[in-house]
Motif scaffolding. Structure first.
Motif, short mmCIF file in Angstrom:
data_model
loop_
_atom_site.label_atom_id
_atom_site.label_comp_id
_atom_site.label_asym_id
_atom_site.label_seq_id
_atom_site.Cartn_x
_atom_site.Cartn_y
_atom_site.Cartn_z
N UNK A 334 0.85 -1.20 0.00
CA UNK A 334 0.00 0.00 0.00
C UNK A 334 0.88 1.25 0.00
N UNK A 335 1.91 1.26 0.84
CA UNK A 335 2.79 2.45 0.92
C UNK A 335 3.49 2.66 -0.41
N UNK A 336 4.01 1.58 -0.99
CA UNK A 336 4.78 1.72 -2.23
C UNK A 336 3.89 2.10 -3.40
N UNK A 337 2.64 1.60 -3.42
CA UNK A 337 1.82 1.94 -4.59
C UNK A 337 1.31 3.37 -4.51
N UNK A 338 1.26 3.95 -3.30
CA UNK A 338 0.77 5.33 -3.24
C UNK A 338 1.89 6.37 -3.15
N UNK A 339 3.10 5.96 -2.76
CA UNK A 339 4.18 6.96 -2.60
C UNK A 339 5.34 6.64 -3.55
N UNK A 340 5.55 7.48 -4.59
CA UNK A 340 6.62 7.20 -5.56
C UNK A 340 8.00 7.04 -4.91
N UNK A 341 8.28 7.82 -3.84
CA UNK A 341 9.61 7.74 -3.21
C UNK A 341 9.83 6.35 -2.60
N UNK A 342 8.77 5.75 -2.07
CA UNK A 342 8.91 4.40 -1.48
C UNK A 342 9.18 3.38 -2.58
N UNK A 343 8.51 3.56 -3.72
CA UNK A 343 8.73 2.65 -4.87
C UNK A 343 10.19 2.73 -5.31
N UNK A 344 10.68 3.97 -5.42
CA UNK A 344 12.06 4.17 -5.86
C UNK A 344 13.04 3.53 -4.88
N UNK A 345 12.76 3.74 -3.59
CA UNK A 345 13.65 3.19 -2.55
C UNK A 345 13.67 1.67 -2.58
N UNK A 346 12.50 1.08 -2.80
CA UNK A 346 12.41 -0.39 -2.85
C UNK A 346 13.30 -0.93 -3.96
N UNK A 347 13.19 -0.30 -5.14
CA UNK A 347 13.98 -0.73 -6.30
C UNK A 347 15.47 -0.54 -6.06
N UNK A 348 15.80 0.60 -5.45
CA UNK A 348 17.22 0.87 -5.13
C UNK A 348 17.75 -0.17 -4.17
N UNK A 349 16.95 -0.46 -3.14
CA UNK A 349 17.35 -1.42 -2.10
C UNK A 349 17.65 -2.78 -2.75
N UNK A 350 16.75 -3.21 -3.65
CA UNK A 350 16.94 -4.52 -4.29
C UNK A 350 18.22 -4.56 -5.12
N UNK A 351 18.53 -3.46 -5.80
CA UNK A 351 19.73 -3.43 -6.66
C UNK A 351 21.01 -3.32 -5.80
N UNK A 352 20.89 -2.60 -4.69
CA UNK A 352 22.10 -2.33 -3.88
C UNK A 352 22.36 -3.39 -2.82
#
Ligand SMILES: Cc1cc2nc3c(=O)[nH]c(=O)nc-3n(C[C@H](O)[C@H](O)[C@H](O)COP(=O)(O)OP(=O)(O)OC[C@H]3O[C@@H](n4cnc5c(N)ncnc54)[C@H](O)[C@@H]3O)c2cc1C
Length: 353
Positions: A334-352
């Motif tokens: 829910x947080x990631x689908x409504x907040x673009x910054x959370x989506x970006x952070x999730x993707x960054x976290x997975x790559x890093x």
């Protein structure tokens, strides 16, 4: 210095490549008849690519692999979230999809160019450590003394056993399944797909190349686990596996050092097994050539422990059936689908990671 590497999986090959690059040519043996054809690990992380870039392995991996662009999370058949798998802060901006057998083949090719060939059909039977070195006993009756031995011989490590290093942890009861398939229109080609079912079953599809996917599920049939139709053109391989979460009490004992699965194993959630082995190996090779082995075990044990803990939290959140696990998973979506910054952070976290 005479170095023996036992095991020519990604960990042993990385150790050999990194030693040879620094001018120390090791012996590397494997009990298999020839190079592996198993596609086990499918995601090469940016950190691994960075570590392998100095030897020239990375450019070969990148040329053959496929950059996974985004992750899609479905709740049953509903697409609940999609986020980019991207980081500007890393050597490679995404996760590279490539079957493990190809990663190993390209590592072996670079190693061969450096003058080291893997000695197949050579099994280490046991080791004895003496003051002046470690004596290795092979299945053909050969014995030889080395200054140092690297155990990169996987979960059931002979080196670990011979050194008397314990491997504490636990084994999960549940059976997981895996299938490598040639695919048509679904799953998407350059996207990582995770489907969480109401029943608690989780199914994942990872692109391995154009029109090829790895399917994994927390039940006994990875193809049938998906609630939507998977467009399977050909099944290359299927099977089941169980998960163990273990870490060796120490990675070093005298002249014997462990790396990769010989030192740790965990669930495939996060796809870190091979990548941790590559990181252990690069660190170990650097320290061998610099004469700085003291501290290898502490450093890598700590680093690997952190990843094992994150991976375990992820596994419990994704597959857990408790109210807490379900709540955490849904809250994150829910947080990631409504907040673009959370989506970006999730993707960054997975790559890093
Ligand atoms: C089904 C499956 C899916 C996976 N998916 C992923 C993923 O998506 N991402 C990821 O990062 N990881 C994944 N992994 C984990 C990954 O495959 C391992 O972490 C990785 O192979 C570990 O590499 P290694 O070199 O340490 O050990 P291994 O690859 O196990 O290599 C050990 C080598 O040692 C040799 N050997 C063993 N004993 C002896 C002996 N006595 N003498 C001589 N040779 C010996 C073996 O023949 C073998 O070649 C997966 C694993 C499985 C089983």
């Amino acid at each position: 210095m005479k170095v023996l590497i036992v095991g020519a999986g990604p960990t042993g090959l990385t150790t050999a490549v990194e030693l040879a690059r620094r001018g120390l040519l090791p012996r590397i043996v494997d009990r298999r008849d020839s190079a592996s054809t198993l596609s086990r690990a499918v995601g090469v992380t940016s950190r691994s690519l960075e570590l392998l870039s100095y030897s020239g392995v990375s450019e070969k991996l990148i040329a053959e692999g496929i950059a996974v662009q985004s992750a899609c999370i479905y709740l049953n058949t509903h697409l609940a979230l999609e986020f980019p798998l991207h980081s500007d802060r890393t050597y490679f901006p995404a996760i590279l999809g490539l079957p493990q057998d190809r990663t190993e083949a390209l590592m072996a090719q670079v190693l061969s160019g450096m003058g080291v060939e893997v000695e197949y059909r050579k099994e280490l039977k046991t080791l004895t450590e003496e003051k002046s070195g470690v004596v290795a006993f092979f299945d053909n009756g050969e014995e030889e003394r080395f200054d140092l031995v690297v155990g990169a011989d996987g979960i059931r490590s002979t080196v670990r056993e011979a050194a008397g290093i314990s491997y504490p942890g636990f084994d999960l009861e549940e059976v997981w399944s895996i299938a490598d398939v040639d695919t048509g229109d679904w799953p998407p080609r350059r996207k990582f797909t995770l489907v969480k079912m109401e029943s608690g079953v989780v199914a994942v599809a990872v692109p391995l190349g154009e029109g090829r996917h790895r399917l994994v599920a927390s039940c006994d049939n990875a193809i049938k686990a998906f609630p939507m139709a998977v467009d399977v053109k050909r099944v290359r391989r299927e099977g089941t596996f169980k998960i163990s979460i273990r870490q060796a009490e120490t990675y070093s004992k005298g002249r014997i050092h462990l790396a990769g699965d010989a030192a740790h194993c965990h669930s495939p959630v996060g796809g870190r097994g091979m990548n941790l082995g590559i990181a252990d190996a690069a660190e170990l090779a650097k320290r061998i050539t610099e004469g700085q082995l003291l501290g290898y075990s502490e450093l890598r044990h700590q680093e690997d422990k952190k990843v094992i803990e994150v991976t375990e939290r992820g596994r419990k959140m994704i597959t857990g059936q408790s109210l807490k696990a379900r709540f955490e998973f849904r809250a994150l979506i829910a947080a990631a689908s409504s907040i673009p910054a959370v989506r970006r952070k999730l993707g960054q976290f997975a790559v890093e990671l």
